[in-house]
Design a protein around this motif. Structure first.
Motif, mmCIF file in Angstrom:
data_model
loop_
_atom_site.group_PDB
_atom_site.id
_atom_site.type_symbol
_atom_site.label_atom_id
_atom_site.label_comp_id
_atom_site.label_asym_id
_atom_site.label_seq_id
_atom_site.Cartn_x
_atom_site.Cartn_y
_atom_site.Cartn_z
ATOM 1 N N SER A 223 44.271 -46.756 38.319
ATOM 2 C CA SER A 223 42.874 -46.714 37.257
ATOM 3 C C SER A 223 41.945 -47.535 37.589
ATOM 4 O O SER A 223 42.388 -48.867 37.838
ATOM 5 C CB SER A 223 43.442 -46.737 35.726
ATOM 6 N N PHE A 225 37.859 -49.070 36.409
ATOM 7 C CA PHE A 225 36.916 -48.793 35.425
ATOM 8 C C PHE A 225 35.812 -50.066 35.900
ATOM 9 O O PHE A 225 36.046 -50.895 36.373
ATOM 10 C CB PHE A 225 37.261 -48.904 33.960
ATOM 11 N N TYR A 227 32.899 -52.459 33.687
ATOM 12 C CA TYR A 227 32.629 -52.957 32.520
ATOM 13 C C TYR A 227 31.579 -53.976 32.516
ATOM 14 O O TYR A 227 31.179 -54.390 33.700
ATOM 15 C CB TYR A 227 33.912 -53.837 31.904
ATOM 16 N N GLY A 271 34.327 -49.623 28.812
ATOM 17 C CA GLY A 271 34.352 -49.154 30.339
ATOM 18 C C GLY A 271 34.186 -47.995 30.605
ATOM 19 O O GLY A 271 34.678 -47.165 29.823
ATOM 20 N N TYR A 272 33.610 -47.606 31.641
ATOM 21 C CA TYR A 272 33.639 -46.022 32.131
ATOM 22 C C TYR A 272 34.246 -46.014 33.500
ATOM 23 O O TYR A 272 33.749 -47.060 34.362
ATOM 24 C CB TYR A 272 31.971 -45.724 32.239
ATOM 25 N N GLY A 273 34.924 -45.061 33.798
ATOM 26 C CA GLY A 273 35.553 -44.977 35.052
ATOM 27 C C GLY A 273 36.662 -43.977 35.072
ATOM 28 O O GLY A 273 36.414 -42.845 34.292
ATOM 29 N N TRP A 274 37.655 -44.025 35.998
ATOM 30 C CA TRP A 274 38.741 -43.173 36.007
ATOM 31 C C TRP A 274 40.291 -43.644 35.751
ATOM 32 O O TRP A 274 40.690 -44.478 36.413
ATOM 33 C CB TRP A 274 38.494 -42.749 37.435
#
Length: 312
Positions: A223, A225, A227, A271-274
Motif C-alpha cells: 500500500s 500513499f 500525504y 492521504g491519497y494513493g492505493w
C-alpha cells in the motif's frame, strides 16, 4: 463560424411603493422650467450623503439637449469631487424616481450597468427618464395639486475591492522527482513507514508505505500513499490540486510500475494513493534489488497554488 450578438438594452423600468433614499419635491414645476433657463437649463439639488460620499441630483426639466434628451425629463447624479481623494474610483448603481400620485407609486428607471465615478467622470445619468408631455399632463398623475411633483434617486455604492482569490497551477517544477529507498525490505516489521518530507510546489509532502498492506490489502499487496507533511496545515476551505506519477522502480531500469494520481487535497491529515499498489508476490520477484532494497518515486506534474484575501 463566429457568434453574433444583438444589442441588449440595459435600461430597466418598473414601479415601486417604497420612496427613494433622496427626494426632491417641486411645488411649482412650471416655475422650475422657467428658472432653469438661467442655470444652464438644469437644477442641482443640495448635497446629500450616501455610503460616505456626497452627491447632487441634477434635473433638466426640458431635457438635456446636449445628451439627446430634448422633450424628456433628464436626470443625473454628480459626485462631490471634494469627497474624492486622488486615484479614488467609486462604483455606484443609480435608480431614478418620479412620483405618481394617481397610483401612489414611484415610476423607477435605471441603467443596470454600475457606473464608475472618478475625478475625470463625476456625472452619470439618463437623458430620457420620462417624456415631458407625459409628466405635465395632470391626468397621468405626475403633476398634482396645482403643479407639484417629486423626483428622487437611490445611489447604491458598490463595496470596495477587498475580497479576492488567485488560483494558479505550477506545471514547470524545478525538481519534480523525489525517490525513497527502503533497505532490507523483507525484514521490515512496522505496520507502515513514512519518508522524509520533501518540498514541491511550495508545500511539503511525504510518502507513506505499508510493506504488508493496510487493512484493505489483506496482507497481499503493498500500500502506497501521498500525504501533506505534518508541518503543513490547510486552512479552512483551502484545497490543493496535485497531479503526480507514483512509481515502484525496477532495479534493472526497464519496467517501472507507474500509477497516476490526480486529486484535490483538502484535508491536512488525509492521504491519497492505493491500498493495492502491487502484489507482494510480484514485488519480490521483480522490484527488489540484490540487496533486498525497494525504491519508490513520485514525480509531480502539476501543483496548484491559491492566494486570497482576507485570510480567514
Amino acid at each position: 463560424m463566429g457568434l453574433s450578438y444583438s444589442a441588449v438594452s440595459t435600461i430597466r423600468q418598473n414601479w415601486r411603493e417604497h420612496p427613494p433614499s433622496y427626494s426632491l419635491k417641486i411645488q411649482n414645476f412650471s416655475q422650475l422650467e422657467k428658472s432653469t433657463a438661467f442655470s444652464n437649463h438644469k437644477y442641482q439639488s443640495r448635497l446629500f450623503s450616501s455610503d460616505g460620499y456626497n452627491w447632487r441630483l441634477i434635473i433638466y426639466p426640458k431635457g438635456n439637449v446636449k445628451d439627446n434628451g430634448s422633450g424628456f425629463i433628464s436626470m443625473y447624479v454628480e459626485i462631490d469631487s471634494s469627497s474624492l481623494i486622488e486615484s479614488t474610483e467609486v462604483f455606484a448603481e443609480l435608480r431614478f424616481f418620479v412620483y405618481n400620485k394617481k397610483y401612489n407609486k414611484y415610476f423607477t428607471i435605471q441603467d443596470v450597468e454600475v457606473k464608475r465615478f472618478n475625478a475625470l467622470k463625476t456625472v452619470w445619468g439618463l437623458p430620457q427618464v420620462l417624456s415631458l408631455a407625459t409628466l405635465i399632463n395632470p391626468e397621468n398623475g405626475y403633476i398634482f395639486e396645482g403643479g407639484e411633483c417629486e423626483f428622487g434617486v437611490d445611489v447604491i455604492v458598490a463595496p470596495p475591492f477587498t475580497n479576492w482569490e488567485v488560483l494558479s497551477f505550477d506545471v514547470k517544477l524545478s525538481d519534480p522527482k523525489f525517490s525513497w529507498t527502503l533497505k532490507k525490505f523483507s525484514e521490515l516489521k512496522e505496520e507502515f513507514y513514512t519518508s522524509n518530507s520533501f518540498s514541491m510546489g511550495g508545500m511539503k509532502w511525504v510518502l507513506k508505505m505499508y510493506p504488508k498492506g493496510n487493512v484493505r490489502a489483506d496482507g497481499k499487496y503493498l500500500s502506497l500513499f501521498l500525504y501533506l507533511a505534518d508541518s503543513e496545515t490547510l486552512k479552512p476551505d483551502e484545497k490543493i490540486f496535485k497531479k503526480a506519477h507514483v512509481r515502484v522502480l525496477d532495479p534493472l531500469g526497464y519496467n517501472h510500475l507507474t500509477e497516476k494520481l490526480s486529486h484535490w487535497h483538502n484535508e491536512s491529515n488525509h492521504g491519497y494513493g492505493w491500498p493495492c499498489f502491487v502484489s507482494l508476490t510480484e514485488l519480490r520477484e521483480t522490484y527488489l534489488n540484490k540487496e533486498d532494497a525497494l525504491t519508490v518515486e513520485v514525480e509531480f506534474k502539476v501543483v496548484s497554488k491559491n492566494k486570497y484575501s482576507p485570510i480567514i
